[in-house]
Design a protein around this motif. Structure first.
Motif, short mmCIF file in Angstrom:
data_model
loop_
_atom_site.label_atom_id
_atom_site.label_comp_id
_atom_site.label_asym_id
_atom_site.label_seq_id
_atom_site.Cartn_x
_atom_site.Cartn_y
_atom_site.Cartn_z
N GLN A 98 0.83 -1.21 0.00
CA GLN A 98 0.00 0.00 0.00
C GLN A 98 0.86 1.26 0.00
O GLN A 98 0.55 2.24 -0.67
N LYS A 99 1.96 1.22 0.73
CA LYS A 99 2.88 2.36 0.76
C LYS A 99 3.45 2.62 -0.63
O LYS A 99 3.51 3.77 -1.08
N GLN A 100 3.85 1.55 -1.32
CA GLN A 100 4.42 1.71 -2.66
C GLN A 100 3.39 2.25 -3.65
O GLN A 100 3.70 3.09 -4.49
N VAL A 101 2.15 1.79 -3.53
CA VAL A 101 1.08 2.28 -4.41
C VAL A 101 0.84 3.77 -4.15
O VAL A 101 0.72 4.56 -5.08
N LEU A 102 0.79 4.15 -2.88
CA LEU A 102 0.60 5.57 -2.54
C LEU A 102 1.73 6.43 -3.09
O LEU A 102 1.49 7.52 -3.62
N LEU A 103 2.95 5.94 -2.99
CA LEU A 103 4.10 6.69 -3.52
C LEU A 103 4.02 6.82 -5.03
O LEU A 103 4.36 7.87 -5.58
N GLN A 104 3.56 5.78 -5.71
CA GLN A 104 3.41 5.85 -7.17
C GLN A 104 2.35 6.88 -7.56
O GLN A 104 2.54 7.66 -8.50
N ILE A 105 1.24 6.89 -6.84
CA ILE A 105 0.19 7.88 -7.11
C ILE A 105 0.71 9.29 -6.85
O ILE A 105 0.50 10.20 -7.65
N TYR A 106 1.40 9.45 -5.73
CA TYR A 106 1.98 10.75 -5.38
C TYR A 106 2.93 11.24 -6.47
O TYR A 106 2.86 12.39 -6.91
N ASP A 107 3.81 10.35 -6.94
CA ASP A 107 4.74 10.71 -8.02
C ASP A 107 4.00 11.11 -9.29
O ASP A 107 4.37 12.08 -9.96
N SER A 108 2.94 10.38 -9.64
CA SER A 108 2.21 10.69 -10.87
C SER A 108 1.53 12.05 -10.77
O SER A 108 1.52 12.82 -11.73
N PHE A 109 0.99 12.39 -9.60
CA PHE A 109 0.37 13.70 -9.42
C PHE A 109 1.43 14.81 -9.52
O PHE A 109 1.20 15.85 -10.14
N ARG A 110 2.60 14.59 -8.94
CA ARG A 110 3.66 15.60 -8.99
C ARG A 110 4.12 15.82 -10.43
O ARG A 110 4.32 16.95 -10.85
#
Length: 133
Positions: A98-110
């Motif tokens: 879940q942490k990795q998925v959140l980080l991927q989403i965060y990166d895509s938004f940035r």
């Protein structure tokens, strides 16, 4: 020995170690560094390399980038991103996937927001270089 300018790295490391309920010796063993060396880092007498910081971060289960900011290796402007990543990685209520998925989403938004901001900034720079008569 005079204290080096390493920001609040030593204090920060000590606090993280205490929160993890690790002794100095336990953290030193987990990170693969000597007990006296870790003690000197915590007291601000030694400035560790990025590799040592990465080993310490892994042993503490925190983001290496957080330690890089504390040590002055990573630019202060990146602090918000680093703190967000550290908060996600340090949240005990979610699992690693879940942490990795959140980080991927965060990166895509940035990336999306940076791409949207880029054309506006490029247009502004272009008009400054070609003044009208």
């Amino acid at each position: 020995m005079a204290s080096l300018n390493v920001g609040n790295l030593g204090e920060y490391l000590r606090e993280q170690r205490r929160q993890a309920q690790l002794s100095l010796r336990q953290l030193a063993d987990a990170a693969g560094v000597s007990n006296p060396y870790l003690s000197q880092i915590e007291r601000g007498l030694r400035k560790p390399s990025a590799d040592i910081l990465q080993q310490l971060a892994k042993a503490l289960r925190i983001s290496a980038e957080t330690l890089y900011v504390q040590a002055g290796i990573l630019d202060e402007r990146d602090r918000d991103e680093v703190e967000t990543r550290a908060a996600i990685l340090g949240d005990p209520s979610i699992n690693e996937r879940q942490k990795q998925v959140l980080l991927q989403i965060y990166d895509s938004f940035r990336k999306e927001n940076a791409a949207e901001a880029e054309p506006a900034g490029a247009d502004d720079d272009d008009t400054d270089m070609h003044p009208t008569n």
